[in-house]
Write a protein that holds these residues in place. Structure first.
Motif, PDB file in Angstrom:
ATOM      1  N   GLN A  26       0.910  -1.266   0.127  1.00 34.77           N
ATOM      2  CA  GLN A  26       0.001  -0.063   0.033  1.00 34.77           C
ATOM      3  C   GLN A  26       0.979   1.326  -0.023  1.00 34.77           C
ATOM      4  OE1 GLN A  26      -3.618   0.123   0.895  1.00 34.77           O
ATOM      5  NE2 GLN A  26      -3.117   2.396   0.371  1.00 34.77           N
ATOM      6  N   PRO A  27       0.867   2.269  -0.928  1.00 30.79           N
ATOM      7  CA  PRO A  27       1.212   3.422  -0.898  1.00 30.79           C
ATOM      8  C   PRO A  27       1.213   3.995   0.322  1.00 30.79           C
ATOM      9  CG  PRO A  27       0.174   3.351  -2.776  1.00 30.79           C
ATOM     10  CD  PRO A  27      -0.090   2.092  -2.172  1.00 30.79           C
ATOM     11  N   LEU A  28       1.964   4.848   1.015  1.00 33.87           N
ATOM     12  CA  LEU A  28       1.591   5.814   2.048  1.00 33.87           C
ATOM     13  C   LEU A  28       2.211   7.198   1.607  1.00 33.87           C
ATOM     14  CD1 LEU A  28       1.136   6.115   4.927  1.00 33.87           C
ATOM     15  CD2 LEU A  28       3.560   5.738   5.484  1.00 33.87           C
ATOM     16  N   GLY A  29       1.163   7.947   1.726  1.00 35.67           N
ATOM     17  CA  GLY A  29       1.543   9.575   1.584  1.00 35.67           C
ATOM     18  C   GLY A  29       1.884  10.078   2.774  1.00 35.67           C
ATOM     19  N   GLY A  30       1.053  11.226   3.442  1.00 37.98           N
ATOM     20  CA  GLY A  30       1.159  11.624   4.593  1.00 37.98           C
ATOM     21  C   GLY A  30       0.440  10.821   5.624  1.00 37.98           C
ATOM     22  N   THR A  75       3.427  18.361   0.438  1.00 38.00           N
ATOM     23  CA  THR A  75       2.356  18.597   1.374  1.00 38.00           C
ATOM     24  C   THR A  75       1.534  19.816   1.063  1.00 38.00           C
ATOM     25  OG1 THR A  75       3.760  20.116   2.691  1.00 38.00           O
ATOM     26  CG2 THR A  75       4.028  17.788   3.227  1.00 38.00           C
ATOM     27  N   HIS A  76       0.377  19.824   1.957  1.00 42.64           N
ATOM     28  CA  HIS A  76      -0.799  20.685   1.744  1.00 42.64           C
ATOM     29  C   HIS A  76       0.078  21.946   2.077  1.00 42.64           C
ATOM     30  CE1 HIS A  76      -3.154  17.255   1.328  1.00 42.64           C
ATOM     31  NE2 HIS A  76      -3.551  17.328   2.818  1.00 42.64           N
ATOM     32  N   ALA A  77       0.662  22.070   3.150  1.00 39.70           N
ATOM     33  CA  ALA A  77       1.129  23.340   3.592  1.00 39.70           C
ATOM     34  C   ALA A  77       2.120  23.800   2.704  1.00 39.70           C
ATOM     35  CB  ALA A  77       2.274  22.994   4.861  1.00 39.70           C
ATOM     36  N   ALA A  78       2.848  23.224   1.810  1.00 39.48           N
ATOM     37  CA  ALA A  78       3.734  23.623   0.739  1.00 39.48           C
ATOM     38  C   ALA A  78       2.997  24.334  -0.395  1.00 39.48           C
ATOM     39  CB  ALA A  78       4.782  22.700   0.054  1.00 39.48           C
ATOM     40  N   VAL A  79       1.620  23.616  -0.855  1.00 39.32           N
ATOM     41  CA  VAL A  79       0.893  24.176  -1.692  1.00 39.32           C
ATOM     42  C   VAL A  79       0.168  25.566  -1.287  1.00 39.32           C
ATOM     43  CG1 VAL A  79      -1.216  24.013  -3.186  1.00 39.32           C
ATOM     44  CG2 VAL A  79       0.432  21.916  -2.752  1.00 39.32           C
ATOM     45  N   PRO A  98      -2.989  22.399  11.200  1.00 37.68           N
ATOM     46  CA  PRO A  98      -1.789  22.545  10.678  1.00 37.68           C
ATOM     47  C   PRO A  98      -1.014  21.128  10.623  1.00 37.68           C
ATOM     48  CG  PRO A  98      -2.275  24.310  12.070  1.00 37.68           C
ATOM     49  CD  PRO A  98      -3.531  23.312  12.115  1.00 37.68           C
ATOM     50  N   ALA A  99      -1.304  20.274  11.385  1.00 32.75           N
ATOM     51  CA  ALA A  99      -0.678  18.909  11.521  1.00 32.75           C
ATOM     52  C   ALA A  99      -1.059  18.020  10.436  1.00 32.75           C
ATOM     53  CB  ALA A  99      -1.317  17.972  12.653  1.00 32.75           C
ATOM     54  N   VAL A 100      -2.314  18.215   9.947  1.00 32.43           N
ATOM     55  CA  VAL A 100      -2.767  17.657   8.622  1.00 32.43           C
ATOM     56  C   VAL A 100      -2.019  18.146   7.623  1.00 32.43           C
ATOM     57  CG1 VAL A 100      -4.643  17.221   7.048  1.00 32.43           C
ATOM     58  CG2 VAL A 100      -5.094  16.708   9.655  1.00 32.43           C
ATOM     59  N   ARG A 101      -1.758  19.623   7.595  1.00 33.54           N
ATOM     60  CA  ARG A 101      -1.219  20.028   6.344  1.00 33.54           C
ATOM     61  C   ARG A 101       0.139  20.032   6.185  1.00 33.54           C
ATOM     62  NH1 ARG A 101      -5.349  23.952   7.900  1.00 33.54           N
ATOM     63  NH2 ARG A 101      -3.808  25.324   9.059  1.00 33.54           N
ATOM     64  N   ASN A 102       0.789  19.761   7.132  1.00 33.98           N
ATOM     65  CA  ASN A 102       2.248  19.452   7.276  1.00 33.98           C
ATOM     66  C   ASN A 102       2.697  18.059   6.989  1.00 33.98           C
ATOM     67  OD1 ASN A 102       3.578  21.951   7.456  1.00 33.98           O
ATOM     68  ND2 ASN A 102       2.351  21.989   9.428  1.00 33.98           N
ATOM     69  N   ARG A 103       1.720  17.087   6.997  1.00 35.51           N
ATOM     70  CA  ARG A 103       1.858  15.742   6.787  1.00 35.51           C
ATOM     71  C   ARG A 103       1.038  15.156   5.415  1.00 35.51           C
ATOM     72  NH1 ARG A 103       5.867  13.323   9.133  1.00 35.51           N
ATOM     73  NH2 ARG A 103       5.055  11.396   8.451  1.00 35.51           N
ATOM     74  N   GLY A 104       0.102  15.782   5.211  1.00 35.35           N
ATOM     75  CA  GLY A 104      -0.764  15.072   4.328  1.00 35.35           C
ATOM     76  C   GLY A 104      -0.208  15.634   2.916  1.00 35.35           C
ATOM     77  N   THR A 105      -0.361  14.895   1.795  1.00 35.22           N
ATOM     78  CA  THR A 105       0.049  15.126   0.421  1.00 35.22           C
ATOM     79  C   THR A 105      -1.103  15.024  -0.643  1.00 35.22           C
ATOM     80  OG1 THR A 105       0.501  12.934  -0.160  1.00 35.22           O
ATOM     81  CG2 THR A 105       2.017  13.960   1.177  1.00 35.22           C
ATOM     82  N   ILE A 106      -0.865  15.674  -1.751  1.00 39.27           N
ATOM     83  CA  ILE A 106      -1.872  15.966  -2.813  1.00 39.27           C
ATOM     84  C   ILE A 106      -2.157  14.511  -3.371  1.00 39.27           C
ATOM     85  CG2 ILE A 106       0.015  16.839  -4.498  1.00 39.27           C
ATOM     86  CD1 ILE A 106      -2.470  18.533  -5.583  1.00 39.27           C
ATOM     87  N   GLY A 107      -0.857  13.676  -3.397  1.00 41.29           N
ATOM     88  CA  GLY A 107      -1.121  12.536  -4.215  1.00 41.29           C
ATOM     89  C   GLY A 107      -2.095  11.895  -3.197  1.00 41.29           C
ATOM     90  N   GLY A 108      -1.731  11.691  -1.983  1.00 37.10           N
ATOM     91  CA  GLY A 108      -2.302  10.828  -0.979  1.00 37.10           C
ATOM     92  C   GLY A 108      -3.945  11.167  -1.235  1.00 37.10           C
ATOM     93  N   SER A 109      -4.143  12.684  -1.031  1.00 39.00           N
ATOM     94  CA  SER A 109      -5.545  12.999  -1.006  1.00 39.00           C
ATOM     95  C   SER A 109      -6.332  12.550  -2.230  1.00 39.00           C
ATOM     96  CB  SER A 109      -5.656  14.433  -0.712  1.00 39.00           C
ATOM     97  OG  SER A 109      -7.164  14.999  -0.916  1.00 39.00           O
ATOM     98  N   LEU A 110      -5.789  12.831  -3.472  1.00 35.14           N
ATOM     99  CA  LEU A 110      -6.354  12.523  -4.840  1.00 35.14           C
ATOM    100  C   LEU A 110      -6.502  10.932  -4.772  1.00 35.14           C
ATOM    101  CD1 LEU A 110      -4.868  15.096  -7.006  1.00 35.14           C
ATOM    102  CD2 LEU A 110      -7.047  15.000  -6.002  1.00 35.14           C
TER     103      LEU A 110
END
Lengths: 263, 787
Positions: A26-30, A75-79, A98-110
């Motif tokens: 399983q790929p792991l993004g944020g 990460t969302h924070a970078a965007v 902020p925690a979600v935005r600094n870990r979560g990624t656009i690829g993971g979300s999509l």
């Protein structure tokens, strides 16, 4: 959480190989969705392949066509901090906390395509292109319904390319508990027309509101939405936080507000 | 100048240093040598018959010590209920057995069926997946009114129905109330729900139990608001352990809000299992488990009728409430919709005739019990809503209608069996109107209107009964416990003091405020005093902390013990100064002989008590340690006026709380800063209930709001800036500190003020909306505007 192995490749090619030589990888993004799922023992992959260390998947640039190209592990924070596509940065700045935005990624979300997530509205509303290790997929072909996408087994989102509209805005009405979108509407005005993408509302996930697109393409003003009927409540989500009829109403209100705020 | 110590000073909370720097020691921080981990297998259906449980595969899994089911608890008592309510007809309530583990049937999602105890939590969870449980699902009982129909599915097969009790109060008033309502000039009727809530303390429940076979002694560390109560209930009624062989410790506890008052099956399980397997057993609730096993709060459905004369004087009040008990009776559940609710229905008003009818109903849901306010928010909500509705119906200003009916002479005996000792409701109302700039509201409403928003102002005036309670009274009402409090004041040789209190602090700041009281009485620095609580081996038998009782009852016990100390110390001082005891004065930690310059310091006296070389040994014993038990003469009656200003977005129905003002009368104040913090917390919970919190089940009894994805807790940006005032002071007349209690007020007064404000906003805009059930979520407000 069940036991699993975790791999941290540094190149896309290695990640693809690690995905393919396991029967249950399983790929792991944020990890903002996957890790809680694992903790609840609702998933039991044998191997997690982390995207976080793949430098070629992190970062933001523009291509020759002027599209904003965002690495899948960005990460969302970078965007949010980028600012060259204000409507998109504004959306990213309001995902989670902020925690979600600094870990979560656009690829993971999509790849997850939660029906109430924000990024799918931006991708569909911008007419973005989802780039994987195998191919390029137009957003209009990518989203297949709630938690369902065109991605095949083991396919990794490496990059997302966003055409930058003249003006855009994401209007989000939050569900009070999760603060996901109860209804979120992304409006983008391009030279050749307007796209309107709706998240949070439908049992089929993110979708376009064609009546609004046509009206706005004729005249890009909140008044164009005011004179429209709200979309049908058929197929919209009814839950603790709102009926389908309420969501349908909110789609219209939020579209109007997105247009009014578009810049 | 504000004081810098003692009573009335905003002393900084000494406990916060450890709480804020990660040094707190919570139950989950306790790990015992060779400890095992318990994992509870819980029902995933609301109602069903257990056909079989096969633990054989699980027993063979790695690390498994043992798997327990109900058959291991034969001969063990059920989890007891601490209050027996007598119904309208003089009969005791129906009281089903609440087994530690489900016997034959499961009765709510989360009902524990079996427990795996293993070397690690992961191994326990792995093994739990190998336990085969066969359940035949039964129809779930959820709607309280349907549950009382003839032929309805029963939650408990051995009871005659799903009715726990049908309570009438005051039963003798029933006919007179009916007659008064029938003949009244005007009757306002309102049907409403008080939404079900999950307490959600930041720290989930935890139990760690140990058994020492060499001494036959058990120790239970648990997340409790009242360790002595747990020791009594679990020791005497469940496991048969005498008190001297059972120590219960509730160390730092990260919030309770009522949910940690009760004795829970998990505590009994861990204690029982520790002896069975000969190793310590630890259980830590996950957040998901907390949602389906911590006692829930509120869940009342009420019809209320208020009769008025042509001038707006209240003539009579009648209520008909269905109160959800859930599947089993939690420790104090039966008392909440009755004695903590019906007795408050007079509110601040002179209504001469009141009748309260409450039907308590069993359903296939998590047990419901006290939650911050406990019965009093339910009373206040319906009363302050119906008064507001009556004002609108009769065209009388809501403030004026309240003023017209305020009780102004004290003591005042209500028609619902309580006597208010003091209060000044006009004073708190005046304060509210001043602080909330009520006079400027119309101008603000016009600004909102210009911005396309609907502005509303809502008020509520509450009364609560705190400082529970005179033991002889509550005994007559069905309590199976006394409700006194205790304190031991131990003065050490050099003058420092340890106070062992039966109260328990789980966020309230007792370690600071209790020390301020003793410091004031003796005239020494607060730093010389430590407050010890939460351990049955250290503290005298006490009933714990809930119902805003700690300073009023526990504080009074501490005052009484300290008075004994001072009396004895005066004798010693008199001896040291060769003076008459009657001439000895204590001030600022110095004993002096009146009219002379003779003095002796506190520390010299305390040293003499423990080194009694020059000491009146023929008259008094050495040492300086005293214990007092304090049983209050009455409840205390804090009251206050709350006001709330909101803006409604007419397009979306979203309500924004713009401002909230709380003008309280808490009697005397020990620490204003702590009081303010308590009110802030209460307001956050009350606004949470009114705006976003909602524990909901679907028709099958599945918990829809079983995580923070769907159960909304208030966050800072959901709340306005609060204006909090407690300058209106009518001291309690019957306790030595003149204090009333402040822990729950915010949660009691705020929900009706908020709903009143939203109804006000909508009516001002021409919407024919008279009520919206909580929470006032945008979809509900929008639906009300568009119905």
């Amino acid at each position: 959480m069940y036991d699993f192995d975790i791999e941290r490749p540094s190149r896309i090619a290695d990640a693809v190989k690690l995905m393919s030589d396991s029967t249950d990888a399983q790929p792991l993004g944020g990890g903002q969705t996957l890790i809680p799922t694992l903790k609840q023992r609702l998933a039991s992959p044998e191997r997690l392949v982390s995207m976080a260390g793949i430098d070629e998947m992190v970062g933001i640039c523009k291509d020759d066509a002027g599209r904003l190209c965002i690495g899948g592990a960005t990460t969302h924070a970078a965007v949010a901090a980028d600012g060259s596509y204000p409507g998109l940065s504004g959306l990213a700045a309001r995902i989670g906390d902020p925690a979600v935005r600094n870990r979560g990624t656009i690829g993971g979300s999509l790849a997850n395509n939660d029906p109430a997530a924000c990024y799918p509205a931006a991708a569909l509303g911008s007419g973005a292109t989802i780039v994987t290790n195998k191919r390029e997929i137009a957003a209009d072909d990518y989203f297949r319904g709630m938690f369902d996408t065109a991605l095949e087994e083991g396919e990794i989102i490496t990059e997302v390319k966003f055409p930058i509209p003249e003006v855009s805005h994401y209007a989000k009405f939050v569900q009070p508990a999760s603060r996901f979108a109860l209804v979120g509407v992304f409006v983008a005005k391009f030279a050749d027309g307007v796209r309107v993408a709706v998240t949070g509302a439908s049992e089929s996930g993110v979708h376009r509101w064609s009546a609004a697109e046509e009206a706005l393409s004729r005249s890009f003003s909140a008044g164009s939405i005011g004179s429209l009927e709200a979309p049908s409540a058929d197929g919209l989500i009814t839950d603790l936080h709102g009926t389908g009829a309420y969501r349908a109403h909110l789609v219209k209100v939020m579209t109007g507000r997105a247009v009014a705020a578009a810049s | 100048m504000p004081k810098d110590g003692g009573i009335g000073a905003s002393s900084k909370r000494r406990e916060d240093l450890r709480f804020l720097t990660g040094k707190g020691k919570y139950t989950d921080d306790i790990n015992l040598r060779d400890q095992t981990y318990a994992y509870f297998i819980r029902s995933d259906v609301a109602h069903g018959t257990i056909n079989s449980i096969d633990i054989s595969a699980a027993m063979k899994m790695p690390g498994v010590e043992r798997v327990f089911t109900a058959s291991d608890f034969e001969g063990v008592g059920g989890v007891p209920c601490g209050w027996q309510v007598t119904d309208r007809h003089g009969q005791p309530m129906q009281e089903p057995k609440h087994p530690v583990l489900a016997e034959g049937k499961v009765r709510h999602v989360g009902d524990p069926i079996a427990v795996v105890v293993a070397d690690s939590l992961a191994e326990a969870r792995d093994a739990a997946e190998q336990v085969e449980i066969d359940i035949t699902e039964l129809p779930a009982v959820l709607n309280m009114k349907d549950a009382l129909n003839d032929g309805a599915t029963k939650v408990h097969d051995d009871l005659t129905s799903n009715l726990c009790y049908d309570w009438g109060f005051v039963e003798e008033n029933r006919d007179a109330v009916d007659a008064a309502i029938k003949g009244a000039h005007h009757v306002t009727t309102l049907e409403l729900k008080n939404n079900r809530l999950v307490a959600n303390p930041m720290e989930p429940r935890v139990a760690v139990a140990d058994f020492d076979s060499s001494t036959d002694e058990y120790t239970l560390y648990t997340t409790s608001q009242n360790p002595h109560v747990i020791r009594l209930l679990m020791g005497a009624f469940v496991l048969g352990i005498p008190e001297h062989k059972l120590r219960v410790v509730a160390p730092d506890v990260g919030g309770g809000f009522g949910a940690k008052i009760y004795h829970y099956a998990e505590e009994a399980f861990c204690t029982f299992a520790a002896k069975q397997i000969g190793r310590p057993v630890k259980w830590t609730s996950s957040r998901s488990e907390a949602f389906m096993s911590d006692a829930h709060g509120r869940d009342h459905v009420t019809k209320i009728e208020l009769a008025l004369d042509k001038d707006g004087k209240f003539l009579a009040l009648r209520t008909d409430t269905h109160a959800n008990m859930g599947a089993y009776l939690s420790t104090f559940a039966p008392s909440i919709p009755t004695w903590l609710h019906g007795t408050l229905m007079a509110g601040n008003y002179t209504t001469p005739l009141i009748y309260v009818n409450v039907k308590a109903v069993f359903t296939n849901t998590v047990p419901v019990d006290a939650y911050r306010g406990a019965g009093r928010p339910e009373a206040t909500f319906q009363l302050e809503r119906v008064v507001d509705k009556a004002a609108r119906e009769m065209g009388i200003d809501p403030v004026e209608l309240r003023r017209k009916n305020f009780i102004t002479e004290f003591p005042y005996a209500t028609p619902v069996a309580v006597e208010y000792d003091t209060g000044d409701y006009h004073a708190t109302m005046d304060k509210l109107l001043e602080l909330s700039d009520h006079a400027g509201f119309e101008a603000r409403a016009a600004t909102s209107k210009a911005n396309g928003k609907l502005r509303g102002f809502g008020i509520a005036h509450y009364i609560e009964a705190c400082g529970i309670a005179p033991s002889n009274l509550v005994g007559q009402l069905g309590a199976r416990a006394g409700l006194y409090e205790s304190a031991t004041v131990r003065v050490n040789a050099t003058g420092s003091i340890s106070v062992m209190t039966g109260s328990h602090s789980h966020g309230q700041g007792h370690e600071t405020s209790f020390a301020q009281v003793v410091a004031e009485m003796i005239g020494i620095d607060e730093s010389q005093i430590d407050i010890v609580h939460g351990d049955t081996a250290k503290t005298p038998m006490g009933m714990g902390t809930y119902g805003s009782r700690s300073i009023a009852v526990g504080g009074s016990a501490m005052v009484r013990a300290t008075e004994k100390i001072i009396n004895k110390a005066r004798k010693i001082a008199a001896h040291l100064m060769e003076a008459s005891e009657a001439d000895i004065e204590l001030k600022d930690g110095q004993f002096t002989v009146a009219g002379t310059d003779k003095s002796v310091a506190w520390g010299d006296v305390t040293l003499a008590a423990y080194v009694p070389h020059n000491y009146p040994l023929e008259d008094i014993e050495p040492g300086l340690e005293e214990t007092a038990f304090y049983d209050p003469a009455n409840f205390t009656y804090p009251s206050g006026a709350y006001g709330c200003e909101v803006e409604v977005d007419p397009e979306t129905g979203k309500v924004t709380v713009l401002g909230f003002t709380a003008a309280d009368d808490f009697g005397n104040i020990i620490n204003p800063m702590i009081v303010e913090g308590q009110v802030h917390g209460g307001l956050a919970q009350g606004i949470g209930q009114a705006m976003i919190e909602n524990c909901a089940y679907d028709d099958d009894g599945q918990l829809l709001s079983g995580s923070y994805m769907d159960y909304a807790m208030p966050r800072a940006d959901d709340l306005p800036m609060f204006t909090v005032d407690h300058s209106s002071v009518t001291p309690c007349t019957h306790n030595p500190l003149g204090v009333k209690g402040c822990g729950e007020a915010g949660a009691i007064g705020s929900p009706p003020a908020l709903v009143n404000a939203v109804v006000d906003a909508l009516q001002r805009a021409g919407h024919d909306v008279t009520h919206i059930d909580m929470p006032l979520s945008p979809d509900r407000v929008w639906a009300a505007m568009n119905s």
